[in-house]
Design an enzyme around this catalytic site. Sequence first.
Site, mmCIF file in Angstrom:
data_model
loop_
_atom_site.group_PDB
_atom_site.id
_atom_site.type_symbol
_atom_site.label_atom_id
_atom_site.label_comp_id
_atom_site.label_asym_id
_atom_site.label_seq_id
_atom_site.Cartn_x
_atom_site.Cartn_y
_atom_site.Cartn_z
ATOM 1 C CG ASP A 1 -6.732 -8.822 34.203
ATOM 2 O OD1 ASP A 1 -7.616 -9.662 33.901
ATOM 3 O OD2 ASP A 1 -5.577 -8.880 33.734
HETATM 4 C C1 BGC Z 1 -6.178 -11.800 31.771
HETATM 5 C C2 BGC Z 1 -6.999 -10.903 30.872
HETATM 6 C C3 BGC Z 1 -8.251 -11.626 30.429
HETATM 7 C C4 BGC Z 1 -9.022 -12.083 31.659
HETATM 8 C C5 BGC Z 1 -10.305 -12.815 31.328
HETATM 9 C C6 BGC Z 1 -6.993 -12.412 32.891
HETATM 10 O O1 BGC Z 1 -6.280 -13.426 33.513
HETATM 11 O O2 BGC Z 1 -5.098 -11.076 32.302
HETATM 12 O O3 BGC Z 1 -6.245 -10.514 29.742
HETATM 13 O O4 BGC Z 1 -9.024 -10.796 29.614
HETATM 14 O O5 BGC Z 1 -8.193 -12.953 32.404
HETATM 15 O O6 BGC Z 1 -10.047 -14.033 30.742
#
Ligand code: BGC
Length: 719
Positions: free
Chosen positions: A261
Amino acid sequence: MKRNALPFLVSLLLFIPTCFVAAQTSKDQATQQKIAAVIKQLTLEEKIAMLHANGIFGTAGVPRLNIPGLMTDDGPLGVREDVLEGWGSAKLTTDSATYFPNGSALAATWNPALSYDYGRAVGEEARARKKYVMLAPAFNIARTPLNGRTYEYLSEDPYLNAKLAVQSVKGIQSQNIAACVKHYALNNQEIARGSVSVEIDERAMQEIYLPAFKATIIEGNAWTIMSAYNKLRGVYCSENPYLLKTILKEQWGFKGIVISDWGGTHTTVAAANNGLDLEMGSNPPYNTYYFADPLLKAVKEGKVSVATIDEKVGRILWVMYHTTMSENPPAGSINTAAHSKTAYDIATESIVLLKNEKNMLPLNTAKIKSVAVIGDNAIRTNHLGGFGAGVKARYEITPLKGLENKLDKNTTIKFAQGYRAIVKSKENFNAIETSKADPALIAEAAALAKSSELTILFVGANRDYESESRDRPDLSLPFGEQQLIDAVLAANPNTIIVVTAGAPYAINKVKSQSSTIVWNWYNGSENGNALADVLTGKVNPSGKMPFTFPADLKESPAHALNAYPGDSVVTYKEGILVGYRWFDTKKIAPLYPFGYGLSYTNYAYAGLKTDKPSYKTNETITASLTISNTGNYSGKEIVQLYVSKPNSAVARADKELKAFTKVLVNKAGKAEVKLTIPVKDLAYYDTKSSKWIVEPGTYKILVGSSSAQINQTASITVQ
Ligand code: BGC
C-alpha cells in the site's frame, strides 16, 4: 446422426479441452522462457528500478530493452483522475471516466453477474486510460460499522465478499488489465491503520478474513494483491512472511505481484526476503525508497540474494506479459453508453427498500401535482470527496435531476437544502468538525413540505464524511439531520425518507417515526436516474443489506467486547462471530439484519428439499425450492441459504451464509430455485491440525429472505 459418428464426437469433445490445456501450458512455458531471457539481459540497477515507484502511480521501465513502466491507478469507484506530485489534480481534460456505485452498493445487489460487468467496464476504461493495474476490488470485512472505508468495501460476510470479488477480478482481467485485490489483510479500521497490530486467532482469520482473498487468487486468478498498512501479530503486512510467503505464495500458489500500500513499506531486507515485490508510495525522492538504493546496497552486501530480486522481476514481467505487453490486447473504451448502463443497472439493483408501510411507493406519478425535494443530498455529487480514491466523473445525475428527468412534466418540483453538509478537518485529518442544524434552513424546508402534496427528504452522509484514513466517531446521522427530519415529518407526514450512505447509521428514530424509508448509496454516474426509476416503480427494488445495522453500536461485536480500536494492538476478541454471526448467536435483535430488503411485491417460499438425505464429504448438496410472486409487481428476490450445525464439537455461529441466488419472479409467477453447496464448504478450520474439517452428523439448511427471516428449513446428514 450416423451411429459411428457418436464415438468420434465424444473423443473430439474430450480432445478440445486437452488441446486448450496443452496450448495454455506451452504458452505459459513460452512466457516463462521470454521472462528468463529478459532477466538475463538486465543489470542489477535496472532490476531494482522495476521494484519501486518513480511517480505516484507508476514505476520506471527499462527503456534500453523496451520494457515499459507499470502504470497503476485507483479504483474501486472507477478509474481515478490523473494527479500530480502532491496529489493535486493534473487538470487534464482527457481523464474523466464513468463513476460506478461504491463497494457496499455493489454488494447490496447480491448479483455476481453485475460484479463481473462492473469489472469488465472498469477494465475497458483502464485500458483506454493506459492504466494497467487497477487497484480494485477492495473487500476488507466490515468488522465495525464505524470503519471509514466501509463504503469502499463489500460486506461483513466472507461468502458474499468472495462471490462478488471473484467476478470483479475476472471482469477487470478480461481486458488484460491486472486487478489488485486489497488490502491484504486485516485492515478493518482506519484509526491507527499505519501502526496498529491485529491479534486474531487463526480460526477467525481463516474462516472470516481470508476466504475472499483466497477465492480471488485461486478462482479469480488475480494478478496482483496489495499488502495492507497494518501489522498482523506484530509484523507489518508488507513484510509478513506468514501472510505473503506461506499463505499467499506457497499455499495459494500466487504467481503475481505483491504491491505495498502507498507508503506502507517499512524495511528493505525483511520486506524483500518476506515476500513483498513492489514498493509504492506517494512522495519523491524515489531513489531513497526501501526498494531503491537501499535494496541495491542490501544485495551488494549479500543480505538479499540476486535470486530473490530475479523472482520479483520475474513476477512483474509475468504480469506485464498479461497486461501492458500482452499480445493482441483489447482496444479499451471509456464513458460509453454501455458503461453508463452498467452503472445504472448496479445502482437500480442496489437500492434497498427499508420500509413502505403505507404503500406510498411506487409513486403514482400521474396523480402527484407538487413535490418538495428537501436535503443537501438531493443535489450533492459524490464522485469526489474526502480523502482517497474518487473519479472525475464525466457526469453524475443527482437525485433532484433524476426526479426532474423522470417525474411527470405537470408535477411541480421545488427544492430546499434543509441542512448544510460541511466537513472540516481539525488539527489533523483524523479529527473533523461538521456543520450543525441550521434553524433557518429547517424552517424553510418545513414550510415547503407543508405546502407540497408529497415530500422526498434526502438525508444521510456524503463522501467528505465517510472517508479513508479515519473512522466515524459514532453512528449518528451527521449535520443535525435528525432535527430536520423531525420538522419535516411534523409539517408533512406524506414524506418519503431517502438515506444516502455507504455504511450503517443509527436510524432508529427514523425507523419508528417514518412510514417510508429508502436506502441509497454513492450510486455512480446514473445515481439520480436509477433512484427515480425505483421510486416511480419502473424498477422494483431488489437490494438487500450487505451488513447488519446494530440497534445500538454497543451491541455490535467489536464494541460489545471493547475490542476496538485498540491502542498499539487491537485484539479481535469476537473471533468468528462477526456481523450477523454475532447477533444471531447471541440472540440480539439488530435494527436491520444482514440480507434485509423489501420489494413492491411479496414472495412466498415453499417446497425446500435436498437431492439426497445424506452426503459424503466430496459431494455437493443441491437444495431446491419454489419462490412465488404473490403481489402486483414483477421483481427480483435474493434467496439466501444458511447452514447451521447443531451440537457441533466446536463453537459455531448460529448460522452461516453458504449459497444465494437472485431470481426474477414475474407477477403471479413462480420460479424454481436451485442452490448448490459443496459439502467441503461446511468445514471449520481446526487450529490444532491446521486443517479444514467437515464434521459428520446432521446439518440444518435454512432458506430465507434475510438472516433474520428464515422461511424454509431442511436437514441433511454428512457421513
Ligand atoms: C489506499 C489504497 C490506494 C492507495 C493509492 C492508499 O492510501 O489505502 O487503497 O490504492 O492509497 O491511492
